[in-house]
Design an enzyme around this catalytic site. Sequence first.
Site, short mmCIF file in Angstrom:
data_model
loop_
_atom_site.label_atom_id
_atom_site.label_comp_id
_atom_site.label_asym_id
_atom_site.label_seq_id
_atom_site.Cartn_x
_atom_site.Cartn_y
_atom_site.Cartn_z
NE ARG A 115 -3.86 0.44 2.01
CZ ARG A 115 -5.07 0.46 2.56
NH1 ARG A 115 -5.30 1.20 3.62
NH2 ARG A 115 -6.05 -0.25 2.05
CG HIS A 142 -8.44 -0.03 -2.76
ND1 HIS A 142 -7.65 -1.12 -2.46
CD2 HIS A 142 -9.09 0.28 -1.60
CE1 HIS A 142 -7.82 -1.44 -1.19
NE2 HIS A 142 -8.69 -0.62 -0.65
CD GLN A 145 -13.15 -2.04 -0.55
OE1 GLN A 145 -12.36 -1.97 0.37
NE2 GLN A 145 -14.37 -2.53 -0.40
CG ASP A 237 -13.49 6.39 -1.01
OD1 ASP A 237 -13.39 6.26 0.22
OD2 ASP A 237 -12.50 6.30 -1.79
CB CYS A 277 -14.04 1.23 0.06
SG CYS A 277 -13.65 2.99 0.14
NE ARG A 305 -10.71 -5.42 0.70
CZ ARG A 305 -9.96 -4.37 1.09
NH1 ARG A 305 -10.52 -3.34 1.69
NH2 ARG A 305 -8.66 -4.33 0.84
N1 CP Z 1 -11.30 -0.25 2.45
C1 CP Z 1 -10.04 -0.35 2.88
O1 CP Z 1 -9.11 -0.59 2.12
O2 CP Z 1 -9.91 -0.21 4.22
P1 CP Z 1 -8.53 -0.02 5.00
O3 CP Z 1 -7.96 1.30 4.55
O4 CP Z 1 -8.88 -0.03 6.44
O5 CP Z 1 -7.61 -1.15 4.62
N1 NVA Z 2 -9.96 6.71 -1.36
C1 NVA Z 2 -9.62 6.22 -0.05
C2 NVA Z 2 -9.86 4.76 0.04
C3 NVA Z 2 -9.59 4.15 1.38
C4 NVA Z 2 -9.83 2.68 1.43
C5 NVA Z 2 -8.18 6.54 0.25
O1 NVA Z 2 -7.32 6.36 -0.63
O2 NVA Z 2 -7.89 7.00 1.36
#
Ligand code: CP
Ligand code: NVA
Length: 322
Positions: A115, A142, A145, A237, A277, A305
């Site tokens: 990430r 992502h 997700q 989101d 998400c 997930r």
């Molecule tokens: N939706 C999602 O990716 O959640 P986290 O940021 O908690 O991993």
């Molecule tokens: N768009 C959000 C998604 C989190 C799961 C972010 O990148 O923070």
Amino acid sequence: MTPVATLRKIEKKFAVQDLISDGDLSASDLDLLFDLAESMKTSPRSYARSLEGRQLALIFEKPSLRTRVAFEAGMTSLGGHAIYLDHSKPRLGEREAIKDIARNLERWVDGIAARTFSHGAVVELAENASIPVINALTDFAHPCQAIADYFTLKEKFGTLSGLKVAFIGDGNNMCHSLMMAGAKLGARVHVATPPGFEPKAAVVAEAKAAAEAAGGEVRIFRNPEEAVSGAQAVYTDVWASMGQEFAAHLRAQVFAPYRVTAQLMDAAGPEALFMHCLPAHRGQEATDEVVDSVRSIVFDQAENRLHTHKALLVLLLKNGRN
Ligand code: CP
Ligand code: NVA
């Protein structure tokens, strides 16, 4: 079919090496993942030794609840192990070159889930590691997700072909992945954003081409009511993604007309489900009432997930180094 037979059949057909963006998976790859995830969700114990002895490194520059737990708990329940590497400080590439990190990790573990802020960082890891690399969220996409989300929608509606999914808010990483994966699956993806916050033009073009080939559609709107009309799913989101917190105040003003309220859900239609998400900023992009309503499937998405990531791990790590 028994779980073992299901796995053998799916393994033979799944030839993906890395999951960097939604473009890496064909509709048939996604269907294979959904089939395996469904079998794993129904018969988790049958897969308890599928990744015995295998190890996954998790490199995270940003916080996480769902992604981290789904991958860690998923590896454990498959008989494997996950190693969490906190890269919030220093970020990837600051202490040593990303290609050197890749060349170290491939000597010890069987896969990497990363990430990062920069999408290029995950691409660079994949280019330099001989083991599978999974995008666990970048500023661009992502995909993990989106896989869980379309699996959840398939559970709810039985089919994804022609299903209308409306994404309301920021044209961000989540929006990109929902457009790209949904287009391949033949869904009708409608997006409404404020001016200046549209998804990237190149992603829209790629998704439109994929939708045309699959019999779905991708359309960009300005007006949220128009975008949600007749939708089976209304998705939102956060307005300021991780790393954009400094602009949260300004964004809150720009995005206020894009809040998902009970009225917007009504504008979608009686069968519309609410999706997010998570994490949600309750009262901002969606009201408490909507997040907690009977139409909300946000915790089903979160649960899935686990099942979908387990399927992904088994298929990608099956030829691991150990
Ligand atoms: N939706 C999602 O990716 O959640 P986290 O940021 O908690 O991993
Ligand atoms: N768009 C959000 C998604 C989190 C799961 C972010 O990148 O923070």
